[in-house]
Design a protein around this motif. Structure first.
Motif, short mmCIF file in Angstrom:
data_model
loop_
_atom_site.label_atom_id
_atom_site.label_comp_id
_atom_site.label_asym_id
_atom_site.label_seq_id
_atom_site.Cartn_x
_atom_site.Cartn_y
_atom_site.Cartn_z
N GLN A 126 -27.60 -30.14 116.42
CA GLN A 126 -26.89 -29.17 115.58
C GLN A 126 -27.82 -28.05 115.12
N ARG A 127 -29.06 -28.47 114.77
CA ARG A 127 -30.03 -27.48 114.33
C ARG A 127 -30.39 -26.50 115.45
N LYS A 128 -30.59 -27.01 116.66
CA LYS A 128 -30.91 -26.15 117.79
C LYS A 128 -29.70 -25.27 118.18
N LEU A 129 -28.51 -25.85 118.02
CA LEU A 129 -27.31 -25.07 118.33
C LEU A 129 -27.15 -23.88 117.39
N ARG A 130 -27.41 -24.08 116.10
CA ARG A 130 -27.31 -22.98 115.14
C ARG A 130 -28.34 -21.88 115.45
N GLN A 131 -29.54 -22.36 115.88
CA GLN A 131 -30.57 -21.38 116.22
C GLN A 131 -30.14 -20.56 117.45
N ALA A 132 -29.51 -21.23 118.40
CA ALA A 132 -29.07 -20.49 119.59
C ALA A 132 -27.98 -19.49 119.26
N VAL A 133 -27.08 -19.87 118.34
CA VAL A 133 -26.02 -18.95 117.94
C VAL A 133 -26.59 -17.73 117.26
N LYS A 134 -27.59 -17.93 116.43
CA LYS A 134 -28.22 -16.79 115.75
C LYS A 134 -28.88 -15.84 116.75
N ASP A 135 -29.53 -16.43 117.78
CA ASP A 135 -30.17 -15.59 118.78
C ASP A 135 -29.14 -14.76 119.57
N VAL A 136 -28.01 -15.38 119.86
CA VAL A 136 -26.98 -14.66 120.61
C VAL A 136 -26.40 -13.52 119.79
N THR A 137 -26.12 -13.78 118.52
CA THR A 137 -25.55 -12.74 117.65
C THR A 137 -26.53 -11.61 117.44
N ALA A 138 -27.82 -11.94 117.41
CA ALA A 138 -28.83 -10.89 117.22
C ALA A 138 -29.13 -10.16 118.51
N ARG A 139 -28.57 -10.56 119.66
CA ARG A 139 -28.75 -9.95 120.95
C ARG A 139 -30.21 -9.89 121.34
#
Length: 781
Positions: A46-59
């Motif tokens: 879950q922690r890694k998933l949230r980090q991946a989502v943040k990276d995608v949103t930040a492009r």
């Protein structure tokens, strides 16, 4: 396709019962640990998933490793945050997040590893699953704790031995209560079974001893019978049975252990079989003796075994049987192994407080002395007795030292001067034969020497020399013990036994010790601390010394004559007149055997005092004294002047004077003989008439051969009145019990029986009191 059926079944309740508690606990812990690890991995994903989502949103694409290092400090804080509010996101972003969630394993995995994901986990789980599927059994019985015993060596090798350690008895189901009769019947049945088993084993052993060592071991194991109902009797029976078996199967030689060279040497089957039998026999015999010794020790120490099968009271009976078996083996197997060990066990028991055990041991040693012809066994016993007396500081029973009186020692080794007189036979050497003899002469000489050697072997000269050496060594140890007691403990109760032993072996004492020994004996008498019997032993010892090798010494024994003359009237006149035997022996050694060194005055004084003594002693003592007077009157013919009423010299007889040389006995007469003619004992009457007539060897006044050919000591023993039931004053008893009276008194001769029978018949017909009055009138007070 048909779906594969799941073969894994849920464990039933019965299987769960079979699973141990420890395994159930382990299984529960594993399950909890598995849940914790799954939850931890879920939080990590879950922690890694949230980090991946943040990276995608930040492009912006940030490497995973850098992102990991950057947010290392915030990991703990983000674990506690709630999931992102998905309602604030656009539809495109939400779809992208769902696609990434499906590929989370690819995003989060370590790309450097080529191994499949969770491969190790599946492998570990399969092993655990297989282990859990294995059938399990619960331990219904507790594990037994074993005790390691000494191993046994067999043909196949060394066999380890173990035994279950005795523990607390488990609670058993209550048994029905038996009555006393039922218990007795049950005990009798068990005892009969044990007896049959013992008899069967004993019969099998005696029928084939060489092949029955295992049965002998089985029988010996029954010495530790544990059934409290029959343990005592079974152990006693086994002890006696083993004793009889060993007496029968033991060979007539001593079995020695084999040397290392003999063990590795190949022999015939018969020889090997004999060796195995001898080895097993010695081993079982040793264990049997150890069991007997331990039984006696447990009784002496009042020690009970842990099993408490036998009570302390029963141990006494067991110990008595064990001592009896040891005594029997001591006498029957003096040639076999461990005989010295039996001697070491038996000798201290001679001093035991139990009268029965002490008597058994003393009798066994007496029998051993009696049958020992060579003297080697007697020497071993004497050494142990001497050591016992010394170790106990001379505080032992007199019976221990009186055992020495039963030794068969009649001669000892003298000095080597006799070798010059009887030189050993020397044979010619082969060189001398060739030089001095011809061929025919050498042939005859060889046959002659062979015959002479056989004759020498027949004479057993070598065994005689060995016997003399053994007897000499034995006697040296005995005299050393005697002299130590005389020197250190003169007031000991052992003194009579010492003096009696010295009197028996005095003729074998070295002449060099005679002077010192006579001084010691006289000092003992003069001290006044001795009893009457002990002083008599001192006198007897002194004259035994002087009658043997002491004849060559110039020693005046007048002090000992005076002492015996002075103490004659102190002799007990009642039923305990056992000291009369020693008095008669002293008179024989002092007067009869030393006739050439005895003056006439001394002989007259002793004859007169002995005649007076005969008036107030029992009939058997009177017979012994009168028989001694008869021998003295025949040995010294001039003493017949005592039968004359006229005075034979100057002076007056002084009966109260204690010096026999100065009492003027020639001026008196033997008036006591006339009083003894009216004695109620017919033998005393005959001796009195015989002495009044001058003790003739032929004629009407001569004695019968059965009286004239016997010494005073023998006649004293013959007419012993011990156990006499005759009571003259009670006349009313005599007519009713006359038959029993006549049969019960062994001291009565035919004349007295005839006289009593006549009076009994008269008393039965006329008056019952006539016989009693007649005996009262004829008896002397």
């Amino acid at each position: 396709m048909r779906a594969r059926k799941n073969k894994k079944r849920v464990p039933s309740f019965r299987k769960l019962l079979k699973t141990s508690k420890v395994k159930l606990d382990n299984k529960l812990k594993n399950k909890q640990f598995k849940q914790q690890s799954i939850a931890k991995k879920y939080r990590k994903e879950q922690r890694k998933l949230r980090q991946a989502v943040k990276d995608v949103t930040a492009r912006t694409s940030v490497p995973l490793e850098e992102n990991k290092k950057k947010h290392a400090g915030e990991s703990e804080r983000e674990e506690e945050e709630e999931a992102l509010p998905l309602d604030m996101m656009d539809e495109d972003d939400l779809k992208l997040m769902e696609d990434l969630a499906q590929k989370a394993s690819f995003v989060t995995r370590d790309l450097s590893s080529i191994e499949p994901v969770h491969a190790k986990k599946r492998k570990q789980e399969s092993v655990i699953d297989r282990y859990e599927k294995m059938p399990r059994r619960m331990q219904t019985e507790p594990e037994k704790e074993l005790i390691h015993l000494l191993p046994i060596k067999d043909k196949s090798g060394i066999i380890p031995q173990t035994m279950e350690k005795p523990g607390k008895k488990q609670v058993e189901e209550p048994q029905p209560v038996l009555t006393t009769d039922e218990l007795l019947i049950q005990r009798r049945r068990k005892l009969q079974e044990k007896k049959r088993h013992i008899a069967a084993l004993a019969a099998a052993i005696l029928s084939d001893p060489e092949n029955s060592i295992k049965k002998l071991k089985e029988l010996r194991a029954m010495l530790m019978e544990q059934d409290p109902n029959v343990a005592v009797i079974v152990r006693k029976l086994v002890m006696v049975s083993l004793m009889e078996i060993f007496k029968d199967i033991t060979p007539s030689y001593k079995i020695r252990p084999l040397t290392e060279a003999e063990k590795h040497t190949k022999v015939r089957k018969e020889t090997q079989k004999l060796r195995e039998f001898e080895e097993g026999l010695v081993s079982q015999y040793k264990f049997y003796l150890e069991n007997l010794e331990q039984t006696v020790k447990d009784w002496k120490q009042r020690k009970l075994k842990k099993s408490n099968v036998i009570s302390l009271k029963a141990y006494k009976g067991l110990a008595e049987i064990a001592v009896k078996c040891l005594c029997e083996l001591l006498v029957v197997l003096p040639h076999f192994n461990f005989h010295n060990n039996i001697i070491v066990l038996i000798v201290p028991l001679m001093n035991d407080t139990s009268k029965l055990i002490s008597e058994m041991c003393c009798e066994a040693v007496k029998k051993l002395f009696k049958q020992d012809k060579l003297g080697s066994v007697s020497l071993g016993v004497v050494k142990v007795i001497s050591g016992l007396v010394k170790s106990r500081n001379y505080d032992v029973r007199p019976e221990v030292l009186k055992i020495f009186l039963h030794l068969r020692i009649k001669e000892v080794e003298v000095k080597k001067d006799a070798e010059d007189i009887t030189a050993k036979k020397k044979f010619m050497s082969s060189k001398e034969k060739r030089k001095n003899l011809s061929r025919m002469q050498r042939k005859w000489k060889k046959a002659e020497e062979k015959l002479e050697r056989e004759l020498l072997e027949a004479e057993a000269s070598e065994s005689k020399e060995k016997k003399l050496k053994l007897h000499t060594e034995t006697l040296n140890i005995i005299f050393l013990t005697y002299f130590r007691i005389l020197k250190k403990v003169q007031k000991s109760p052992l003194l009579p036994a010492v003096l009696e032993g010295l009197a028996k072996f005095a003729h074998l004492i070295n002449v060099e010790f005679f002077d010192d020994l006579l001084v010691v004996l006289h000092s003992l008498i003069a001290s006044g601390d001795l009893s009457y019997r002990e002083s008599l032993h001192c006198v007897l010892t002194a004259f035994h010394i002087l009658s043997g090798q002491g004849d060559v010494l110039n020693i005046d024994p007048s002090k000992f004559y005076s002492h015996l003359y002075r103490t004659l009237f102190r002799l007990h006149a009642g039923a305990t007149n056992d000291d009369m035997v020693i008095v008669l022996q002293c008179l024989d050694v002092m007067l009869t055997k030393r006739r050439k060194k005895v003056s006439q005055q001394r002989a007259l004084a002793f004859i007169k005092r002995l005649s007076t003594l005969a008036l107030h002693v029992l009939p058997n003592s009177s017979v012994g004294i009168l028989a001694t007077n008869r021998i003295l009157m025949q040995t010294f013919p001039k003493t017949d002047l005592l039968l004359d009423n006229e005075a034979q010299g100057s002076g007056l007889y002084l009966p109260e004077l204690d010096e026999p040389e100065c009492c003027n006995a020639q001026n008196t007469a033997l008036w006591e003989l006339h009083a003894l003619r009216r004695h109620y004992h017919p033998t005393v009457q005959k001796f009195a008439d015989h002495l009044i007539a001058g003790a003739p060897a032929e004629g009407s006044e001569a004695l019968r051969p059965d009286l004239s050919r016997r010494s005073g000591t023998e006649l004293f023993e013959t007419y012993n009145m011990k156990g006499m039931t005759f009571n003259p004053p009670v006349a009313s008893v005599i007519p009713r019990k006359k038959d029993k009276f006549l049969q019960g008194d062994s001291f009565l001769n035919e004349d007295l029986k005839e006289l009593i029978q006549t009076h009994l018949n008269e008393a039965a017909v006329h008056r019952p009191l006539d016989f009693a009055e007649h005996l009262k009138e004829s008896s002397l007070s």
